[in-house]
Design a protein around this motif. Structure first.
Motif, PDB file in Angstrom:
ATOM      1  N   TYR A  58      28.882  40.051  -9.329  1.00  0.00           N
ATOM      2  CA  TYR A  58      29.948  39.063  -9.107  1.00  0.00           C
ATOM      3  C   TYR A  58      29.712  37.906 -10.051  1.00  0.00           C
ATOM      4  CZ  TYR A  58      33.135  35.858  -6.814  1.00  0.00           C
ATOM      5  OH  TYR A  58      34.160  34.992  -6.560  1.00  0.00           O
ATOM      6  N   ALA A  61      34.602  32.713 -12.502  1.00  0.00           N
ATOM      7  CA  ALA A  61      35.707  33.013 -13.403  1.00  0.00           C
ATOM      8  C   ALA A  61      35.427  32.581 -14.841  1.00  0.00           C
ATOM      9  CB  ALA A  61      36.981  32.340 -12.893  1.00  0.00           C
ATOM     10  N   SER A  62      34.739  31.469 -14.997  1.00  0.00           N
ATOM     11  CA  SER A  62      34.559  30.912 -16.335  1.00  0.00           C
ATOM     12  C   SER A  62      33.639  31.746 -17.230  1.00  0.00           C
ATOM     13  CB  SER A  62      34.028  29.484 -16.243  1.00  0.00           C
ATOM     14  OG  SER A  62      32.792  29.457 -15.579  1.00  0.00           O
ATOM     15  N   LYS A  64      33.263  35.318 -16.580  1.00  0.00           N
ATOM     16  CA  LYS A  64      33.635  36.722 -16.453  1.00  0.00           C
ATOM     17  C   LYS A  64      34.144  37.256 -17.783  1.00  0.00           C
ATOM     18  CE  LYS A  64      35.573  39.590 -12.825  1.00  0.00           C
ATOM     19  NZ  LYS A  64      36.390  39.609 -11.580  1.00  0.00           N
TER      20      LYS A  64
END
Length: 118
Positions: A58, A61-62, A64
């Motif tokens: 996991y 977002a920054s 990924k």
């Protein structure tokens, strides 16, 4: 449990870096491992985690699509491959270990500094 992070350094924008974290203790494969970072003047933030068997990962977002967390259970190691680095990735990076889901990460390494220059 003791954790030792390494691999930080100074890199230019767009380059790559791989962080490593050595785990000392028993039953490494039972721990979820994570990477966190703390930028200057900011609070520490979660970056990525990987389950004990390495199947589930996991990311925030920054990172990924740019960062990849992996582990080598036979070597008691966890890694963070960081590609396409940006100045905003500059931070002190910490690895951490979590013994069971739902609780805070209990064990922390000392941090390794990543500086991305533009």
């Amino acid at each position: 449990v003791q954790l030792q992070a390494s691999g930080g350094g100074l890199v230019h924008v767009g380059n790559s870096l791989r962080l490593s974290c050595a785990f000392s203790g028993r039953a490494f494969s039972t721990y979820t491992m994570g990477w966190f970072r703390q930028a200057p003047g900011k609070e520490r933030e979660f970056v990525a985690r990987i389950t004990g068997n390495g199947v589930i990962t996991y990311y925030i977002a920054s990172v990924k699509g740019r960062f990849t967390i992996s582990r080598a259970n036979a070597k008691n190691m966890v890694y963070l491959q960081m590609n396409s680095l940006k100045p905003e990735d500059t931070a002190l990076y910490y690895c951490a270990a979590q013994s069971m889901p739902g609780i805070n990460f209990e064990y922390w390494g000392q941090g390794t500094l990543v500086t991305v220059s533009s």
